[in-house]
Design a protein around this motif. Sequence first.
Motif, PDB file in Angstrom:
ATOM      1  N   ALA A 280      35.862  74.124 105.721  1.00 48.60           N
ATOM      2  CA  ALA A 280      36.925  73.714 104.799  1.00 48.60           C
ATOM      3  C   ALA A 280      36.484  73.967 103.363  1.00 48.60           C
ATOM      4  O   ALA A 280      35.343  73.742 102.991  1.00 48.60           O
ATOM      5  N   VAL A 281      37.406  74.458 102.580  1.00 48.47           N
ATOM      6  CA  VAL A 281      37.131  74.728 101.173  1.00 48.47           C
ATOM      7  C   VAL A 281      37.972  73.786 100.328  1.00 48.47           C
ATOM      8  O   VAL A 281      39.185  73.683 100.519  1.00 48.47           O
ATOM      9  N   ALA A 282      37.329  73.097  99.390  1.00 48.42           N
ATOM     10  CA  ALA A 282      38.049  72.190  98.498  1.00 48.42           C
ATOM     11  C   ALA A 282      38.109  72.815  97.112  1.00 48.42           C
ATOM     12  O   ALA A 282      37.095  72.964  96.446  1.00 48.42           O
ATOM     13  N   VAL A 283      39.290  73.214  96.707  1.00 53.06           N
ATOM     14  CA  VAL A 283      39.478  73.817  95.395  1.00 53.06           C
ATOM     15  C   VAL A 283      40.134  72.782  94.492  1.00 53.06           C
ATOM     16  O   VAL A 283      41.219  72.281  94.795  1.00 53.06           O
ATOM     17  N   PRO A 284      39.494  72.425  93.376  1.00 53.22           N
ATOM     18  CA  PRO A 284      40.094  71.415  92.506  1.00 53.22           C
ATOM     19  C   PRO A 284      41.371  71.935  91.852  1.00 53.22           C
ATOM     20  O   PRO A 284      41.506  73.124  91.575  1.00 53.22           O
ATOM     21  N   GLU A 285      42.286  71.021  91.634  1.00 57.31           N
ATOM     22  CA  GLU A 285      43.544  71.378  90.994  1.00 57.31           C
ATOM     23  C   GLU A 285      43.317  71.594  89.504  1.00 57.31           C
ATOM     24  O   GLU A 285      42.496  70.915  88.882  1.00 57.31           O
ATOM     25  N   SER A 286      44.014  72.540  88.937  1.00 62.59           N
ATOM     26  CA  SER A 286      43.885  72.769  87.503  1.00 62.59           C
ATOM     27  C   SER A 286      45.254  73.032  86.910  1.00 62.59           C
ATOM     28  O   SER A 286      46.187  73.410  87.606  1.00 62.59           O
ATOM     29  N   SER A 287      45.355  72.813  85.617  1.00 58.67           N
ATOM     30  CA  SER A 287      46.620  73.062  84.944  1.00 58.67           C
ATOM     31  C   SER A 287      46.437  74.224  83.965  1.00 58.67           C
ATOM     32  O   SER A 287      45.403  74.361  83.333  1.00 58.67           O
TER      33      SER A 287
END
Length: 117
Positions: free
Chosen positions: A38-45
């Motif tokens: 599983a890959v966790a990509v942080p949310e960005s704006s």
Amino acid sequence: MEAGINRPPITIPPSGNAKHSLPDSYTFVPAVALKTTAVAVPESSVSEVTSCLDEAITQERRWIEDALPHLETKLTCGDAIAWAAYHASVQPPVEDPPALHALLPLFCELSATPAMI
């Protein structure tokens, strides 16, 4: 301004055609495995970039206005008409001392593998 610490060069004593090898601690990479896929990509704006773009366009126009007159005359050593040379010449001077650097050992494994990371 102190420019860093001068270090003596690393020399290997000459011994004919004998090949020198690095210690195992330099070349041994233990096997590892990922426990999850599983890959966790942080949310960005993403914000509006129009203001940055306007400044960049202004800088490019300054470069063109500076470079075009040089193309009609004979160039001298100090003329910075290339894009990189012009932008490097208008940068403010750097206050930080140069970085110390060293040659790191080379490995046969890819740098993006779990073992190397």
